[in-house]
Design a protein around this motif. Sequence first.
Motif, PDB file in Angstrom:
ATOM      1  N   LEU A   4       0.842  -1.186   0.000  1.00 47.02           N
ATOM      2  CA  LEU A   4       0.000   0.000   0.000  1.00 47.02           C
ATOM      3  C   LEU A   4       0.882   1.243   0.000  1.00 47.02           C
ATOM      4  O   LEU A   4       1.731   1.406   0.875  1.00 47.02           O
ATOM      5  CB  LEU A   4      -0.903   0.013   1.236  1.00 47.02           C
ATOM      6  N   LEU A   5       0.707   2.091  -0.997  1.00 47.03           N
ATOM      7  CA  LEU A   5       1.513   3.303  -1.152  1.00 47.03           C
ATOM      8  C   LEU A   5       0.607   4.522  -1.036  1.00 47.03           C
ATOM      9  O   LEU A   5      -0.324   4.692  -1.825  1.00 47.03           O
ATOM     10  CB  LEU A   5       2.223   3.297  -2.508  1.00 47.03           C
ATOM     11  N   GLU A  34      -2.523   0.378  -4.307  1.00 46.83           N
ATOM     12  CA  GLU A  34      -2.060  -0.903  -3.780  1.00 46.83           C
ATOM     13  C   GLU A  34      -1.672  -1.789  -4.952  1.00 46.83           C
ATOM     14  O   GLU A  34      -2.487  -2.011  -5.859  1.00 46.83           O
ATOM     15  CB  GLU A  34      -3.143  -1.562  -2.927  1.00 46.83           C
ATOM     16  N   VAL A  35      -0.426  -2.285  -4.940  1.00 47.47           N
ATOM     17  CA  VAL A  35       0.095  -3.049  -6.071  1.00 47.47           C
ATOM     18  C   VAL A  35       0.876  -4.251  -5.564  1.00 47.47           C
ATOM     19  O   VAL A  35       1.247  -4.324  -4.384  1.00 47.47           O
ATOM     20  CB  VAL A  35       1.011  -2.176  -6.957  1.00 47.47           C
ATOM     21  N   ALA A  36       1.138  -5.188  -6.471  1.00 47.36           N
ATOM     22  CA  ALA A  36       1.964  -6.351  -6.131  1.00 47.36           C
ATOM     23  C   ALA A  36       3.405  -5.885  -5.902  1.00 47.36           C
ATOM     24  O   ALA A  36       3.869  -4.936  -6.543  1.00 47.36           O
ATOM     25  CB  ALA A  36       1.914  -7.381  -7.257  1.00 47.36           C
ATOM     26  N   ASP A  90       3.960  -1.937   3.866  1.00 49.68           N
ATOM     27  CA  ASP A  90       4.442  -3.063   3.050  1.00 49.68           C
ATOM     28  C   ASP A  90       4.267  -4.392   3.769  1.00 49.68           C
ATOM     29  O   ASP A  90       4.926  -5.374   3.427  1.00 49.68           O
ATOM     30  CB  ASP A  90       5.911  -2.864   2.664  1.00 49.68           C
ATOM     31  N   GLU A  91       3.374  -4.435   4.767  1.00 45.15           N
ATOM     32  CA  GLU A  91       3.199  -5.683   5.501  1.00 45.15           C
ATOM     33  C   GLU A  91       1.792  -6.267   5.379  1.00 45.15           C
ATOM     34  O   GLU A  91       1.364  -7.084   6.179  1.00 45.15           O
ATOM     35  CB  GLU A  91       3.538  -5.481   6.978  1.00 45.15           C
ATOM     36  N   LYS A 112       2.927 -12.392 -10.752  1.00 45.85           N
ATOM     37  CA  LYS A 112       1.757 -11.906 -11.462  1.00 45.85           C
ATOM     38  C   LYS A 112       1.461 -10.456 -11.083  1.00 45.85           C
ATOM     39  O   LYS A 112       1.768 -10.001  -9.993  1.00 45.85           O
ATOM     40  CB  LYS A 112       0.536 -12.768 -11.116  1.00 45.85           C
ATOM     41  N   VAL A 113       0.841  -9.750 -12.000  1.00 50.13           N
ATOM     42  CA  VAL A 113       0.327  -8.417 -11.708  1.00 50.13           C
ATOM     43  C   VAL A 113      -1.014  -8.583 -11.008  1.00 50.13           C
ATOM     44  O   VAL A 113      -1.866  -9.363 -11.442  1.00 50.13           O
ATOM     45  CB  VAL A 113       0.159  -7.604 -13.003  1.00 50.13           C
TER      46      VAL A 113
END
Length: 423
Positions: A196-197, A362-364, A382-383, A414-415
């Motif tokens: 999560l950014l 939020e990305v892989a 990042d957890e 995977k994306v």
Amino acid sequence: MVMKEEEKEKEMIRVREFDMERDLAAVEELERRCEVGPTTAAAAAAADDDDDNQNKNKKKKKKNKNKRAISLYVDQLGDPLSRVRHAPEYVMLVAEYGEKKEMVGVIRACIKMVSSGRPSTSPLMAYVKVAYILGLRVSPSHRCLGIATMLVEDAERWCSAAGAAYAYMATTASNSASLSLFTRRLSYAPFRRPVLLGHPVHAHLLPLRIPHHSILRLPPPLAAALYSHLLPSSAVELLPSDLPSLLSHKYTVGTYLTLSTSSSPPSFAILSVWDSTHILSFRVAGSSAATRAAVSLLRAADTFAPWLHLPSIPNVFLPFGAYVLYGLHMSGPDGPHLLRSLCRFAHNLAVRNPSCGVVVAEVAPADPVRAAIPHWRRFSCDEDVWCIKPLRSNPIGDDDVDGWLASPPSTSNKVMFVDPRDF
């Protein structure tokens, strides 16, 4: 004797579907007494089934009783169904206790068809019906009674009856109580670790570093057609089959594309923006007076002297909402620069919305777009841990389930498509 007492307690608990007219006031009061964040209500609710966790939590509270804790509270804006009602199918369950039918717990679930990420040559289905479990809350005065377990199990039964092959939920690696409940007691398995950014919304606009006129707002049909080409179901996990509806939803601010022909091959970037300020708001509590004063002063300075471009943050001690970026994709040598500018453009859209305090995506972990998304460490996480469970044996004719259950979360390349309706 102990077993009989436990059975008696369980008999006093009744789980049923939420009724807006009948339950709204009681659910809102329950939500007000529950916090989210590092010491979440879901964590405490999960801990109600684990005596060891209860003992650890008591020791930790005693050890840190003199320390000021920062908590994050969520407001559903008068609509307890706000986080799920925009999904194709959804349910909210409540738990009542005793003869007075006191409201002691809630849980939500939404169901949709999503891509499994299987190769296009696979004979198995490209899409599978899954349920997302969220919003678990148990009253602080009624924990240690197994209410969390009953709520999750009843939600799973409802989702299975509606055709869902899997259920998944999200928590954090530090939330040992929640992980214990779902992985040890309820047989969920960790399967993905998204990042999560978050970036705070400043009082000033951010420089785009590309011509403003080069950013195109795509009509929903054109955006859907372009995404179907860029994000095929064989290469992307959890891509919703109702993406065209999502792109044309009233809370999708727009889909934006920018191109550059100065590089070879040509570069481009694309993203969509979801306005969740109409769905829920957040509020930080427990910080010191000095911290509150510093935030207010910095914000005021940025408001009255915008040319300084101070990195101000919103007053997070008052309710604030979020813009969620989704469908982020880039290509070409200038792709990272273009995507970074698009993220800044989304931030500038958020500046115009006084209810918005943060822009998030939020990305892989291995997704190339991660490095191009502007973010602050203190507004990011990042957890995150996503856990999944099949709701019936061999649900779609594949024991391996394309790696969802077979591979550790860190091994996926995977994306991931993170649906903003799940935020």
